[in-house]
Design a protein around this motif. Structure first.
Motif, PDB file in Angstrom:
ATOM      1  N   ALA A  62       0.825  -1.216   0.000  1.00  0.00           N
ATOM      2  CA  ALA A  62       0.000   0.000   0.000  1.00  0.00           C
ATOM      3  C   ALA A  62       0.854   1.259   0.000  1.00  0.00           C
ATOM      4  N   LYS A  63       2.166   1.107   0.115  1.00  0.00           N
ATOM      5  CA  LYS A  63       3.083   2.242   0.242  1.00  0.00           C
ATOM      6  C   LYS A  63       2.612   3.163   1.371  1.00  0.00           C
ATOM      7  N   HIS A  64       2.450   2.559   2.520  1.00  0.00           N
ATOM      8  CA  HIS A  64       1.880   3.262   3.663  1.00  0.00           C
ATOM      9  C   HIS A  64       2.608   2.840   4.930  1.00  0.00           C
ATOM     10  N   LEU A  65       2.883   3.821   5.774  1.00  0.00           N
ATOM     11  CA  LEU A  65       3.387   3.490   7.096  1.00  0.00           C
ATOM     12  C   LEU A  65       2.667   4.321   8.142  1.00  0.00           C
ATOM     13  N   SER A  66       2.694   3.814   9.350  1.00  0.00           N
ATOM     14  CA  SER A  66       2.025   4.521  10.424  1.00  0.00           C
ATOM     15  C   SER A  66       2.876   4.436  11.692  1.00  0.00           C
ATOM     16  N   LEU A  67       2.671   5.423  12.535  1.00  0.00           N
ATOM     17  CA  LEU A  67       3.335   5.473  13.844  1.00  0.00           C
ATOM     18  C   LEU A  67       2.250   5.429  14.907  1.00  0.00           C
ATOM     19  N   HIS A  68       2.373   4.477  15.820  1.00  0.00           N
ATOM     20  CA  HIS A  68       1.448   4.371  16.936  1.00  0.00           C
ATOM     21  C   HIS A  68       2.169   4.782  18.217  1.00  0.00           C
ATOM     22  N   ILE A  69       1.535   5.641  18.967  1.00  0.00           N
ATOM     23  CA  ILE A  69       2.070   6.055  20.257  1.00  0.00           C
ATOM     24  C   ILE A  69       1.032   5.669  21.303  1.00  0.00           C
ATOM     25  N   VAL A  70       1.447   4.755  22.207  1.00  0.00           N
ATOM     26  CA  VAL A  70       0.489   4.336  23.221  1.00  0.00           C
ATOM     27  C   VAL A  70       1.216   3.990  24.513  1.00  0.00           C
ATOM     28  N   PRO A  71       0.776   4.531  25.647  1.00  0.00           N
ATOM     29  CA  PRO A  71      -0.242   5.551  25.766  1.00  0.00           C
ATOM     30  C   PRO A  71       0.324   6.933  25.448  1.00  0.00           C
ATOM     31  N   SER A  72      -0.511   7.811  24.915  1.00  0.00           N
ATOM     32  CA  SER A  72      -0.064   9.166  24.609  1.00  0.00           C
ATOM     33  C   SER A  72       0.097   9.964  25.895  1.00  0.00           C
ATOM     34  N   GLN A  73       1.128  10.812  25.904  1.00  0.00           N
ATOM     35  CA  GLN A  73       1.412  11.642  27.071  1.00  0.00           C
ATOM     36  C   GLN A  73       1.470  13.112  26.641  1.00  0.00           C
ATOM     37  N   PRO A  74       1.214  14.039  27.556  1.00  0.00           N
ATOM     38  CA  PRO A  74       1.250  15.461  27.175  1.00  0.00           C
ATOM     39  C   PRO A  74       2.566  15.879  26.541  1.00  0.00           C
ATOM     40  N   GLY A  75       3.679  15.268  26.966  1.00  0.00           N
ATOM     41  CA  GLY A  75       4.979  15.582  26.383  1.00  0.00           C
ATOM     42  C   GLY A  75       5.140  15.117  24.950  1.00  0.00           C
ATOM     43  N   ASP A  76       4.192  14.327  24.461  1.00  0.00           N
ATOM     44  CA  ASP A  76       4.223  13.888  23.063  1.00  0.00           C
ATOM     45  C   ASP A  76       3.681  14.963  22.127  1.00  0.00           C
ATOM     46  N   SER A  77       3.114  16.017  22.680  1.00  0.00           N
ATOM     47  CA  SER A  77       2.596  17.093  21.843  1.00  0.00           C
ATOM     48  C   SER A  77       3.746  17.758  21.094  1.00  0.00           C
ATOM     49  N   ALA A  78       3.702  17.646  19.782  1.00  0.00           N
ATOM     50  CA  ALA A  78       4.800  18.105  18.928  1.00  0.00           C
ATOM     51  C   ALA A  78       4.370  17.910  17.478  1.00  0.00           C
TER      52      ALA A  78
END
Lengths: 113, 114
Positions: free
Chosen positions: A70-86
């Motif tokens: 599919a020529k597709h990639l994804s990034l999963h962040i779990v669990p998300s934290q406020p410091g991940d805001s960027a």
């Protein structure tokens, strides 16, 4: 011609939930993919990468999935934290092209407490 | 460990003035070096890259030039700045082995051309 696209310019997620960032590419020569995180007025920092010979790479809270057909990639962040805001940038490279990175336009993530 | 420095951190210049931004890398030898620009609200655009002293490749036609006078020094220059040269300029380095796809970025220089 944008060879790497991040179609979602922004994403808002509740703290503790999963953040899913998506990236599409068009150049079939790309054989290495990276995710970078960037805070305002700072240089991007390397997060995680994946080679085209794999379909998943995991590092702590971060997992990158690659779907070559599919020529597709994804990034999963779990669990998300406020410091991940960027802003998160997807990048791709091809060994045949000297491993120069081609970046997507970025996705701004806001993690709400 | 390797570190990368950029200066100045911020710069305000009038249109038509010259520009010189400097980037230095410590803790590694013979790195590949890169200059990127991030325009407001946009992604990172590769401007120049260098695989060795005096070797510069330009990715896009522009008003800027780059030089690599020493192994770990990369300079971005302009003779006459344009308004469109405003942006956030990032220097990066990577290793030269084929496995070294990761690039490591400096803190950046915010350039405002008035």
């Amino acid at each position: 011609d944008q060879q790497v696209k991040q179609n979602s310019p922004s994403l808002s997620v509740q703290e503790g939930r999963i953040s899913i960032l998506n990236c599409d590419y068009t150049n079939s020569m790309f054989d290495y993919f990276l995710w970078y995180k960037k805070y305002p007025a700072e240089g991007p920092t390397f997060l995680i990468s994946i080679s085209s010979i794999k379909d998943k790479n995991e590092d702590g809270r971060f997992t990158v999935f690659l779907n070559k057909s599919a020529k597709h990639l994804s990034l999963h962040i779990v669990p998300s934290q406020p410091g991940d805001s960027a802003v998160y940038f997807c990048a791709a490279s091809a060994m045949a092209a000297g491993n120069k990175l081609t970046f997507g336009g970025g996705t701004r993530v806001l993690v709400k407490p | 460990s390797q570190t990368i420095h950029q200066w100045p951190a911020t710069l305000v210049q009038p249109v038509g003035s010259p520009l010189s931004l400097e980037c230095t890398v410590e803790g590694t030898s013979n790195p590949n070096l890169y200059w990127y620009r991030q325009a407001a609200g946009r992604g990172l655009q590769l401007l120049f890259y260098s695989v060795g002293i005096g070797q510069i490749s330009s990715e896009v036609p522009q008003n800027l030039s780059a030089s690599r006078p020493q192994d770990r020094q990369f300079i971005l220059s302009s003779k006459k700045l344009l308004l469109s040269d405003s942006g956030f300029y990032l220097c990066a380095w990577s290793g030269t082995k084929w496995q070294s796809n990761e690039q490591f970025f400096g803190p950046g220089t915010r350039l405002t051309v008035l």
